[in-house]
Motif scaffolding. Structure first.
Motif: not given
Length: 280
Positions: A154-157, A162-171
């Protein structure tokens, strides 16, 4: 009710039930990520996998899965190269995949024309028990992944930064989503047809968005719409003898038109009611 006595129709309805459950999940994320055409691209690329399988006498489902997974990874790489023009990656991959499919079909010397036709337009007669089982495994996997990773997705979408800042592996999350979508297309394609599998993935969620704005409710409504469209489309396809993918897509479009007309009629009635209250 006669159609339910045939094994191929029983398998077709089983497959349609699973597709109706997973289509709104993938379709909603595709719409919100503005990647609706990605499904269309992967469905075109999947034809290259089918043509390759028929050319080298390997099960087309296996070669299609391999080709589509590779294409899904390549798509994310191209998207990173053209961050501001993501549609370029889709256009490149769609044209490249279709060109490769046509070349491989040409090398096949037309010996597999019937098989290619079945994959292009879908065929309820050729659905095997193995395909239904594979689809069931895929359905459980997609629904489980949705339940487990709904919030990160949901955050990535909605906000990759924000997803990157939160440390999520967006790639890796984007690659995983592309791969899962590609696998779903490869498995659904023999049933729905390569030309219309993307519409079957996207339309239930798109219609559900007309009825609700809540994320989870859109998916639930999309599943109900998916079941109605898939089952009625299969029944009409059996009775009339039309391609199942095309029939199901037309049913979805008809549902969309009816819901749109109902919403507009409801809005007009509401305006008239408000106008009459204002006069009094």
């Amino acid at each position: 009710m006669e159609m339910f006595f045939y094994g191929f129709m029983q398998r077709a309805f089983q497959a349609s039930f699973i597709i109706a459950l997973i289509a709104p999940v993938l379709g909603l994320f595709l719409i919100l990520r503005r990647q609706s055409l990605m499904a269309d691209t992967l469905s075109h690329v999947s034809l290259a996998g089918v043509a390759l399988g028929l050319l080298i006498n390997v099960n087309p489902t296996v070669t299609t899965l391999l080709v589509v997974v590779a294409a899904a990874i390549l798509l994310e790489y191209l998207r990173s190269l053209y961050k501001s023009y993501s549609e370029i990656s889709i256009a490149m991959l769609m044209s490249g995949g279709m060109a490769l499919a046509l070349v491989l079909m040409g090398l096949g010397a037309g010996s597999s024309t019937v098989s290619i036709q079945q994959y292009l337009f879908g065929s309820i007669v050729t659905i095997s028990s193995q395909q239904v089982a594979l689809l069931a495994v895929l359905g459980v996997m997609i629904l489980a992944l949705y339940v487990l990773f709904r919030k990160p997705l949901y955050v990535l979408t909605f906000d990759e930064e924000t997803a990157f800042t939160a440390g999520l592996p967006i790639k890796w999350m984007s690659i995983a989503f592309n791969v899962v979508t590609g696998v779903a297309i490869a498995v659904i394609m023999p049933i729905a047809g390569a030309l219309l599998v993307s519409s079957i993935l996207v339309l239930p969620a798109a219609i559900a968005m007309r009825l609700s704005k809540r994320f989870d409710l859109v998916i639930i409504v999309g599943m109900v719409i998916g079941l109605i469209g898939m089952f009625s489309g299969l029944a009409v396809s059996y009775e009339v003898g039309t391609p199942p993918g095309a029939t199901i897509a037309l049913i979805f479009i008809l549902i969309f038109m009816l819901i749109t007309a109902w919403k507009k009629a409801r809005m007009l009635m509401k305006r008239k009611k408000n106008a009459s209250l204002a006069d009094h």
